[in-house]
Design a protein around this motif. Structure first.
Motif, short mmCIF file in Angstrom:
data_model
loop_
_atom_site.label_atom_id
_atom_site.label_comp_id
_atom_site.label_asym_id
_atom_site.label_seq_id
_atom_site.Cartn_x
_atom_site.Cartn_y
_atom_site.Cartn_z
N ASN A 146 -22.53 -6.38 -30.46
CA ASN A 146 -23.77 -6.78 -29.83
C ASN A 146 -23.52 -6.85 -28.33
O ASN A 146 -22.71 -7.64 -27.86
CB ASN A 146 -24.20 -8.15 -30.38
N ALA A 147 -24.22 -6.02 -27.57
CA ALA A 147 -24.00 -5.95 -26.12
C ALA A 147 -24.53 -7.17 -25.38
O ALA A 147 -24.18 -7.38 -24.22
CB ALA A 147 -24.65 -4.68 -25.56
N SER A 148 -25.35 -7.97 -26.06
CA SER A 148 -25.93 -9.16 -25.41
C SER A 148 -25.12 -10.41 -25.72
O SER A 148 -24.62 -10.59 -26.83
CB SER A 148 -27.37 -9.36 -25.89
N LYS A 149 -25.03 -11.29 -24.73
CA LYS A 149 -24.37 -12.59 -24.92
C LYS A 149 -25.37 -13.68 -25.29
O LYS A 149 -24.98 -14.83 -25.53
CB LYS A 149 -23.62 -12.99 -23.65
N THR A 150 -26.66 -13.33 -25.35
CA THR A 150 -27.70 -14.34 -25.59
C THR A 150 -28.62 -14.04 -26.76
O THR A 150 -29.18 -14.96 -27.36
CB THR A 150 -28.56 -14.53 -24.33
N ASP A 151 -28.81 -12.76 -27.11
CA ASP A 151 -29.80 -12.38 -28.11
C ASP A 151 -29.15 -11.70 -29.31
O ASP A 151 -28.12 -11.03 -29.18
CB ASP A 151 -30.84 -11.43 -27.50
N ARG A 152 -29.76 -11.85 -30.47
CA ARG A 152 -29.26 -11.22 -31.69
C ARG A 152 -29.48 -9.70 -31.63
O ARG A 152 -30.43 -9.22 -31.01
CB ARG A 152 -29.94 -11.79 -32.94
N LEU A 153 -28.61 -9.00 -32.31
CA LEU A 153 -28.72 -7.56 -32.52
C LEU A 153 -29.15 -7.31 -33.95
O LEU A 153 -28.57 -7.88 -34.88
CB LEU A 153 -27.37 -6.88 -32.26
N ASP A 199 -28.58 -5.09 -40.85
CA ASP A 199 -27.62 -6.00 -40.23
C ASP A 199 -28.22 -6.80 -39.08
O ASP A 199 -28.98 -6.26 -38.27
CB ASP A 199 -26.42 -5.22 -39.70
N SER A 200 -27.82 -8.07 -39.02
CA SER A 200 -28.18 -8.94 -37.89
C SER A 200 -26.89 -9.57 -37.37
O SER A 200 -26.15 -10.20 -38.12
CB SER A 200 -29.16 -10.02 -38.35
N VAL A 201 -26.61 -9.38 -36.07
CA VAL A 201 -25.33 -9.77 -35.47
C VAL A 201 -25.58 -10.79 -34.36
O VAL A 201 -26.45 -10.58 -33.50
CB VAL A 201 -24.59 -8.54 -34.91
N THR A 202 -24.80 -11.86 -34.34
CA THR A 202 -24.95 -12.89 -33.32
C THR A 202 -24.53 -12.36 -31.95
O THR A 202 -23.79 -11.39 -31.85
CB THR A 202 -24.11 -14.14 -33.67
N PRO A 203 -24.98 -13.00 -30.87
CA PRO A 203 -24.65 -12.54 -29.52
C PRO A 203 -23.15 -12.41 -29.28
O PRO A 203 -22.37 -13.29 -29.62
CB PRO A 203 -25.25 -13.64 -28.63
N GLY A 204 -22.76 -11.27 -28.72
CA GLY A 204 -21.37 -11.02 -28.35
C GLY A 204 -20.44 -10.67 -29.49
O GLY A 204 -19.30 -10.28 -29.25
N ALA A 205 -20.90 -10.79 -30.73
CA ALA A 205 -20.05 -10.51 -31.89
C ALA A 205 -20.21 -9.06 -32.32
O ALA A 205 -21.06 -8.32 -31.81
CB ALA A 205 -20.40 -11.46 -33.03
N GLY A 206 -19.37 -8.66 -33.29
CA GLY A 206 -19.50 -7.30 -33.79
C GLY A 206 -18.36 -6.88 -34.69
O GLY A 206 -17.54 -7.69 -35.11
N PHE A 207 -18.35 -5.60 -34.98
CA PHE A 207 -17.37 -5.00 -35.88
C PHE A 207 -16.17 -4.53 -35.06
O PHE A 207 -16.30 -3.63 -34.22
CB PHE A 207 -17.98 -3.82 -36.63
N TRP A 233 -21.28 -14.66 -38.15
CA TRP A 233 -21.59 -13.73 -37.06
C TRP A 233 -22.43 -12.55 -37.53
O TRP A 233 -23.14 -11.93 -36.72
CB TRP A 233 -20.30 -13.22 -36.41
N LEU A 234 -22.36 -12.25 -38.84
CA LEU A 234 -23.09 -11.11 -39.42
C LEU A 234 -23.88 -11.57 -40.64
O LEU A 234 -23.33 -12.18 -41.55
CB LEU A 234 -22.11 -10.01 -39.85
N ASP A 235 -25.17 -11.26 -40.64
CA ASP A 235 -26.04 -11.49 -41.79
C ASP A 235 -26.55 -10.12 -42.22
O ASP A 235 -27.23 -9.43 -41.45
CB ASP A 235 -27.19 -12.40 -41.40
N SER A 236 -26.19 -9.70 -43.44
CA SER A 236 -26.45 -8.32 -43.85
C SER A 236 -27.07 -8.25 -45.23
O SER A 236 -26.67 -8.96 -46.15
CB SER A 236 -25.14 -7.51 -43.85
N HIS A 237 -28.08 -7.38 -45.37
CA HIS A 237 -28.70 -7.10 -46.66
C HIS A 237 -28.39 -5.65 -47.05
O HIS A 237 -28.58 -4.74 -46.23
CB HIS A 237 -30.20 -7.33 -46.61
N HIS A 238 -27.93 -5.47 -48.28
CA HIS A 238 -27.46 -4.16 -48.76
C HIS A 238 -28.41 -3.58 -49.80
O HIS A 238 -28.57 -4.16 -50.88
CB HIS A 238 -26.07 -4.29 -49.39
#
Length: 232
Positions: free
Chosen positions: A105-112, A46-54, A17-22
């Motif tokens: 991610n506030a969207s259910k369709t697009d990445r954040l 950070d890149s977050v899949t639709p609807g997912a998050g911390f 759900w999360l792809d992150s570079h540090h």
């Protein structure tokens, strides 16, 4: 002196759900050579899949900046702030003596896609604070954060500034620096020259020390957007 931190050399974590570079050591990524720079402690891309998050989690004594590059963050915290942070706006949360928050991610369709940046404060404790603002996309340098919030900037508990750099029609710009301070450039988009044959690209960073001015130049037709941290 300029020291480059290339994007491909950053730490990387992928949880699905999360792809992150540090840029600096964070979570399971640890490198004693990259623990931060002055009071700049974290830059996570950070890149977050639709609807997912911390999910709801806590912070204490940290200044936390978020800048959305694509999409919208749905933010909720224990101080009662329920906000949406769209692309291009800056959010600065002062954790103070302690705060809990969630980011989705506030969207259910697009990445954040967003940058999460932590600055270590010079004042501990106190009440948490929340600021959010859209700034001009003007060419050249635009000051975003200052210690006193002057001229409509966001105010931070640290002797530092954050400056936004945009070069689109404009080819070059110069920042008057203080040789006793430390500077860090993080490139968001475009290709940028820092002089002396030094080129930085998206995701790259540069530590800049012992200089009296910082000269930048756009190297292609593509727009440049970058962040300049002016640190003690």
């Amino acid at each position: 002196m300029i020291t480059i931190r290339h994007a491909q050399d950053r730490g990387h974590a992928n949880f699905g759900w999360l792809d992150s570079h540090h840029t600096f050591s964070f979570g399971s990524y640890y490198d004693p050579k990259h623990m931060g720079f002055s009071d700049l402690r974290v830059i996570n891309d950070d890149s977050v899949t639709p609807g997912a998050g911390f999910e709801t989690h806590g912070h204490k004594d940290m200044e936390i900046l978020s800048l959305v590059l694509q999409g919208t963050i749905a933010h909720k915290d224990s101080a009662g702030n329920i906000k949406e942070l769209p692309a291009g706006e800056y959010q600065l949360m002062s954790a103070g003596k302690g705060i809990y928050h969630s980011e989705f991610n506030a969207s259910k369709t697009d990445r954040l896609k967003f940058l999460q940046i932590w600055i270590q404060p010079n004042q501990l404790g106190g009440q948490p604070g929340y600021q959010q603002k859209e700034f001009s996309q003007a060419q050249g340098f635009t000051t975003i954060i200052t210690p006193d919030g002057k001229d409509g900037t966001l105010h931070i508990k640290q002797n530092m500034q954050l400056i936004q750099l945009i070069l689109e029609d404009q080819q070059q710009a110069t920042w008057q620096a203080d040789s006793n301070r430390h500077y860090y450039v993080h490139v968001i988009e475009g290709e940028l020259s820092l002089g002396d044959g030094i080129t930085v690209k998206p995701g790259d960073g540069a530590k800049i020390e012992n200089v009296s001015e910082i000269n930048v130049e756009r190297l292609s037709e593509k727009r440049v957007k970058a962040l300049l941290f002016d640190l003690v």
